[in-house]
Design an enzyme around this catalytic site. Structure first.
Site, short mmCIF file in Angstrom:
data_model
loop_
_atom_site.label_atom_id
_atom_site.label_comp_id
_atom_site.label_asym_id
_atom_site.label_seq_id
_atom_site.Cartn_x
_atom_site.Cartn_y
_atom_site.Cartn_z
CG HIS A 1 -11.95 -2.22 3.05
ND1 HIS A 1 -11.48 -1.96 1.78
CD2 HIS A 1 -13.18 -2.77 2.89
CE1 HIS A 1 -12.39 -2.34 0.89
NE2 HIS A 1 -13.42 -2.84 1.54
CB SER B 1 -4.45 1.33 1.09
OG SER B 1 -4.55 -0.07 1.10
CG ASP C 1 -7.22 -2.68 1.88
OD1 ASP C 1 -8.41 -2.34 1.94
OD2 ASP C 1 -6.33 -2.00 1.33
CG ASP D 1 -10.37 1.15 -1.13
OD1 ASP D 1 -9.27 1.25 -1.69
OD2 ASP D 1 -10.64 0.25 -0.30
CG MET E 1 -12.45 -6.18 1.16
SD MET E 1 -11.01 -5.66 0.22
CE MET E 1 -9.99 -5.04 1.55
CG MET F 1 -15.40 -1.34 -2.80
SD MET F 1 -13.87 -0.95 -1.92
CE MET F 1 -12.62 -1.61 -3.03
CG HIS G 1 -7.98 1.92 3.62
ND1 HIS G 1 -9.33 2.17 3.81
CD2 HIS G 1 -7.92 0.85 2.78
CE1 HIS G 1 -10.04 1.30 3.11
NE2 HIS G 1 -9.21 0.48 2.48
CG MET H 1 -8.18 -8.56 1.15
SD MET H 1 -7.21 -8.49 -0.36
CE MET H 1 -7.26 -6.73 -0.68
#
Ligand code: DX5
Ligand code: ZN
Length: 236
Positions: free
Chosen positions: A82, A24, A51, A188, A84, A153, A49, A53
């Site tokens: 991913h 990640s 992330d 994760d 979020m 998660m 991966h 946000m």
């Protein structure tokens, strides 16, 4: 120009390589993104991966589609993005255009994830659905037929470096026990060489790992340690 693989091709490639550790990049040195990606690729990573946000769905801001695009330029590895973020339906197309191969949305962000999962699939990417530690499995039940991946998660999303929440184990086990499950199982948050084994036993096949790789001076050694902990459990 490199040909992008379609959803089914990518899924079978992931399936063939699973169980898989996905670095990640949230925890990497963004000043040297290209180099960091090259290093984890050399360390044996078969997918990454990423992330995203938004500071609203989670109390932190990370990066958006320009960074996904930068990662895309740096590697041909599949990018597992991913999201979020609130109202993820607004950003499916931009992230796909930036180079996402798969996109995972959060069940907590949507009243009905199905149209968004279908939209992701319609763009040729794999569609993932994530659930937080505090969200029961019943929340994703109706959406399972539209998922290529379920992301359990094992921390409250928003930050790297948190402690593993063992409620993820029961969820993984319950999902793995279903005979109608076609989706990949990813976990994760807080994955280390100690927590990855129990996750493997519980049925996880993809592991997003941030700090346990990027805080090690030797990414190769960190990957090998994680992978051998997986192998010990997978064959046990
Ligand atoms: C947390 C993110 C994770 C994070 C994992 O909100 O979704 O992917 O990067 O980091 P570690 O492995 O440090 O828990
Ligand atoms: Zn993540």
């Amino acid at each position: 120009m490199v040909r992008r693989l379609g959803r089914e091709e990518l899924k079978s490639r992931l399936r063939a390589n699973a169980p898989l550790v996905l670095p990640s990049i949230l925890a990497c040195d963004f000043g040297h993104l290209e180099r960091e990606i090259e290093l984890v690729e050399q360390a044996g990573a078969k997918a990454l991966h990423l992330d995203v946000m938004d500071g609203r769905f989670v109390p932190n801001i990370s990066f958006g589609s320009p960074s996904v695009e930068a990662a895309r330029r740096a590697t041909n590895l599949p990018l597992d993005v991913h999201l979020m973020i609130e109202r993820p339906e607004r950003f499916i197309e931009p992230f796909r255009a930036a180079g996402a191969d798969g996109m995972t949305i959060h069940v907590e962000a949507l009243a009905d994830p199905r149209p968004v999962l279908e939209k992701i699939r319609s763009l040729g990417a794999w569609a993932g659905l994530a659930l937080n530690p505090s969200t029961p499995l019943s929340a994703i039940e109706a959406s399972l037929p539209y998922c290529d991946l379920v992301l359990v998660m094992s921390v409250m999303p928003g930050f790297g470096g948190q402690l593993f929440d063992a409620t993820a184990i029961d969820k993984l086990r319950a999902l793995r026990a279903r005979n109608d499950l076609k989706a990949f199982l990813e976990v994760d948050g807080g994955i280390t060489s100690e927590t990855i084994g129990p996750c493997t036993e519980a049925g996880a096949e993809l592991f997003a790992v941030g700090t346990a790789i990027f805080r090690d001076n030797d990414y190769g050694a960190a990957m090998r340690q994680l992978e051998s902990a997986v192998a010990r459990r997978a064959t046990a």
